[in-house]
Design an enzyme around this catalytic site. Structure first.
Site, PDB file in Angstrom:
ATOM      1  CG  HIS A 196      -0.176   0.019   2.529  1.00 17.22           C
ATOM      2  ND1 HIS A 196       0.373   1.164   3.069  1.00 17.22           N
ATOM      3  CD2 HIS A 196       0.129  -0.978   3.375  1.00 17.22           C
ATOM      4  CE1 HIS A 196       0.972   0.868   4.196  1.00 17.22           C
ATOM      5  NE2 HIS A 196       0.852  -0.438   4.420  1.00 17.22           N
ATOM      6  CD  GLU A 203       1.862  -5.768   8.261  1.00 16.96           C
ATOM      7  OE1 GLU A 203       2.125  -6.994   8.274  1.00 16.96           O
ATOM      8  OE2 GLU A 203       2.533  -4.941   7.621  1.00 16.96           O
TER       9      GLU A 203
END
Length: 178
Positions: free
Chosen positions: A7, A80
């Site tokens: 990202h 994550e």
């Protein structure tokens, strides 16, 4: 073929803080990085776009999707690591408080578990499960998965067999092909 993209930048990235599962959005630099990633990805053949449902990955995937015309599909297996008690804290603070734990985090030691959070072994298992499912669906390949540095580090460790190899230098909005 599966491509993994990290990202774009967030304020937490810029400050050196553990984000874990927090809904941290991209900052202005991160949005620019996501647009640049979209341009790079537009040159690659893709049939599907998958993303972590965390805000920073989802926002990056939506920016990419606008450029390439694919709709992002959330897959929580690519989120994550749950950074537990370290969430929101600075890298410097944790390194000073727990130098051994911080070192184990830095090298993606598979036996490392964030205090109150997830282990790298658990995260790696879910990532590999997600990658296996993608590979089993030939009609979805090549695919792009917009995810996180930790996800990419562990995916590379599974490929190389070395959890200390690479991955530490995966910049925001970078692209890695497995």
């Amino acid at each position: 073929m599966i491509h993994l993209a990290r990202h774009g930048q967030t304020a937490y990235n810029a400050e050196g803080r553990f984000q874990g599962h927090l809904p941290v959005p991209l900052d202005d630099t991160g949005r620019e990085q996501a647009r640049a990633l979209a341009e790079r990805v537009a040159e690659v053949e893709l049939r599907s776009l998958v993303c972590s449902p965390l805000a920073r990955a989802r926002e990056t995937a939506e920016i990419v999707a606008q450029r390439i015309g694919l709709r992002p599909e959330d897959d929580a297996r690519f989120v994550e690591t749950d950074t537990g008690d370290w969430t929101g804290r600075s890298f410097a603070e944790i390194e000073a408080e727990d130098p051994e734990g911080f070192h184990r985090f830095q090298i993606s030691d598979p036996t490392f578990r964030y205090p109150g959070g997830e282990s790298f072994a658990e995260q790696s298992d879910r990532i590999q499960d997600g990658l296996r499912d993608l590979r089993a669906q030939a009609e979805r390949l090549p695919a792009l998965v917009v995810c996180h540095r930790g996800v990419i580090r562990l995916a590379l460790a599974a490929v190389t067999g070395d959890h200390t190899a690479g991955g530490r230098d995966i910049e925001n909005a970078s692209l890695v092909t497995l």
